[in-house]
Design a protein around this motif. Structure first.
Motif, PDB file in Angstrom:
ATOM      1  N   SER A  84       0.822  -1.213   0.000  1.00 35.04           N
ATOM      2  CA  SER A  84       0.000   0.000   0.000  1.00 35.04           C
ATOM      3  C   SER A  84       0.851   1.256   0.000  1.00 35.04           C
ATOM      4  O   SER A  84       0.356   2.335  -0.355  1.00 35.04           O
ATOM      5  N   GLY A  89      -3.834   5.221  -5.842  1.00 31.71           N
ATOM      6  CA  GLY A  89      -5.282   5.032  -5.890  1.00 31.71           C
ATOM      7  C   GLY A  89      -5.651   3.638  -5.405  1.00 31.71           C
ATOM      8  O   GLY A  89      -4.856   2.698  -5.517  1.00 31.71           O
ATOM      9  N   VAL A  90      -6.860   3.524  -4.877  1.00 27.60           N
ATOM     10  CA  VAL A  90      -7.348   2.247  -4.343  1.00 27.60           C
ATOM     11  C   VAL A  90      -8.732   1.980  -4.919  1.00 27.60           C
ATOM     12  O   VAL A  90      -9.590   2.878  -4.948  1.00 27.60           O
ATOM     13  N   LEU A  92     -11.892  -0.281  -4.243  1.00 22.17           N
ATOM     14  CA  LEU A  92     -12.579  -1.137  -3.269  1.00 22.17           C
ATOM     15  C   LEU A  92     -13.577  -2.008  -4.019  1.00 22.17           C
ATOM     16  O   LEU A  92     -14.520  -1.503  -4.643  1.00 22.17           O
ATOM     17  N   ILE A 109     -11.419  -0.179   4.466  1.00 21.72           N
ATOM     18  CA  ILE A 109     -11.228   1.271   4.543  1.00 21.72           C
ATOM     19  C   ILE A 109     -10.378   1.628   5.756  1.00 21.72           C
ATOM     20  O   ILE A 109      -9.518   2.522   5.698  1.00 21.72           O
ATOM     21  N   ILE A 112      -6.824   0.937   4.858  1.00 19.93           N
ATOM     22  CA  ILE A 112      -6.288   1.941   3.938  1.00 19.93           C
ATOM     23  C   ILE A 112      -6.002   3.239   4.672  1.00 19.93           C
ATOM     24  O   ILE A 112      -4.951   3.866   4.474  1.00 19.93           O
ATOM     25  N   LYS A 121      -9.996   6.931  -3.601  1.00 18.73           N
ATOM     26  CA  LYS A 121     -10.624   5.617  -3.671  1.00 18.73           C
ATOM     27  C   LYS A 121     -11.877   5.686  -4.544  1.00 18.73           C
ATOM     28  O   LYS A 121     -12.503   6.734  -4.666  1.00 18.73           O
ATOM     29  N   VAL A 150     -16.838   8.970  -2.355  1.00 18.80           N
ATOM     30  CA  VAL A 150     -16.104   8.318  -3.443  1.00 18.80           C
ATOM     31  C   VAL A 150     -17.064   8.057  -4.593  1.00 18.80           C
ATOM     32  O   VAL A 150     -18.288   8.094  -4.449  1.00 18.80           O
ATOM     33  N   LEU A 170     -10.736   6.933 -11.817  1.00 16.63           N
ATOM     34  CA  LEU A 170      -9.799   7.003 -10.694  1.00 16.63           C
ATOM     35  C   LEU A 170      -8.509   7.706 -11.112  1.00 16.63           C
ATOM     36  O   LEU A 170      -7.948   8.502 -10.341  1.00 16.63           O
TER      37      LEU A 170
END
Length: 278
Positions: A84, A89-90, A92, A109, A112, A121, A150, A170
């Motif tokens: 991480s 960017g993540v 989910l 979350i 993160i 995200k 988000v 994203l």
């Protein structure tokens, strides 16, 4: 290859994205649906981590994405924490046909926010092709995404629906956050009519447009185009100034020539033979 022999870079931006979520939510299916992606990695990575690269086109800029699929199993949490770091960017991911995977988003979350705070995200509901088995209503997921602040997508790797769109959104969020929007700010594309007007106005003063052998409507459009864009003032200013300067210079020279006294005649007692040229 460039002129100096160095390889030409095939992208404008490089971003690292993490796909996180519980196991068996279809993160690997999302990566496999990317037809142009490369599964090989220049670096060795341990078990529990799948890696793929793909390039998307965002407003005319090539954005290369490094996509890392972290396993949702508990024994890989340490690997997730290490990977991480440096993520921009993540994503989910939950399964719309698995209520338990949606409830587990809160746990991800927290992970993160602890190890990659502030990373943009998006929330992705996977396996939209299994809508007949849906356990998570779209309205509930949308409201949950709005509370998180988000963007929300429902995707289907089987139909290749919203996969690229979610990655593109994203990437846009990440680049806007880093102030990269000025690099691809779209410029106005001139039409053929505007180009013709620009060419005419650039070489014709606005007060002479009425004398052009053109229809009245077209002359009126040329004058409006010139005044609206300020082209005539910028393009003709230097030329008009030089003409005015040269004309005024000629007038002043003419006045000086008129007031100049004629050469005096030689005295009467002077003869041509006695004059000496010094």
């Amino acid at each position: 290859m460039s002129g100096l022999g160095s390889p030409v870079r095939a992208y404008d931006f490089l971003l690292k994205f993490l796909l996180v979520g519980d196991s068996d939510v279809g993160k690997g299916e999302i990566l496999a649906s990317l037809q142009d992606g490369a599964a090989e990695s220049p670096y060795g990575h341990p078990a529990g981590i799948d890696h793929k690269t793909t390039t998307i086109l965002l407003d005319g800029r090539r954005v290369k994405l490094q996509l890392w699929d972290t396993s949702g199993q508990g024994r890989f949490c340490t690997i997730f924490r290490s990977y991480s770091r440096g993520a921009q960017g993540v994503i989910l991911v939950y399964d719309i046909a698995n209520r338990w995977s949606f409830d587990g988003i809160n746990r991800w979350i927290k992970e993160i926010d602890e190890h990659a705070p502030g990373v943009p995200k998006i929330l992705v509901g996977n396996r939209l092709h299994l809508a007949f088995k849906r356990q998570v209503p779209t309205e509930q997921a949308q409201a949950y995404a709005e509370r998180l602040g988000v963007t929300f997508f429902e995707v289907s790797p089987l139909c290749n629906f919203n996969i690229t769109e979610s990655f593109t959104e994203l990437a846009r969020i990440v680049l806007l956050r880093h102030g990269m929007d000025r690099l691809w700010r779209p410029s106005k594309v001139l039409s053929l009519q505007d180009l013709c007007c620009r060419a005419v106005v650039s070489c014709t003063p606005v007060h002479l447009v009425d004398k052009l052998p053109l229809p009245v409507a077209l002359r009126s459009h040329l004058k409006s185009f010139s005044m609206a864009n300020g082209l005539n003032a910028r393009m003709m200013h230097g030329r008009s100034y030089s003409l005015a300067t040269s004309s005024s210079h000629k007038r002043s020279s003419f006045r000086k020539a008129r007031v100049a006294h004629p050469p005096q005649s030689p005295p009467r007692n002077c003869t041509r033979n006695s004059c000496k040229i010094s």
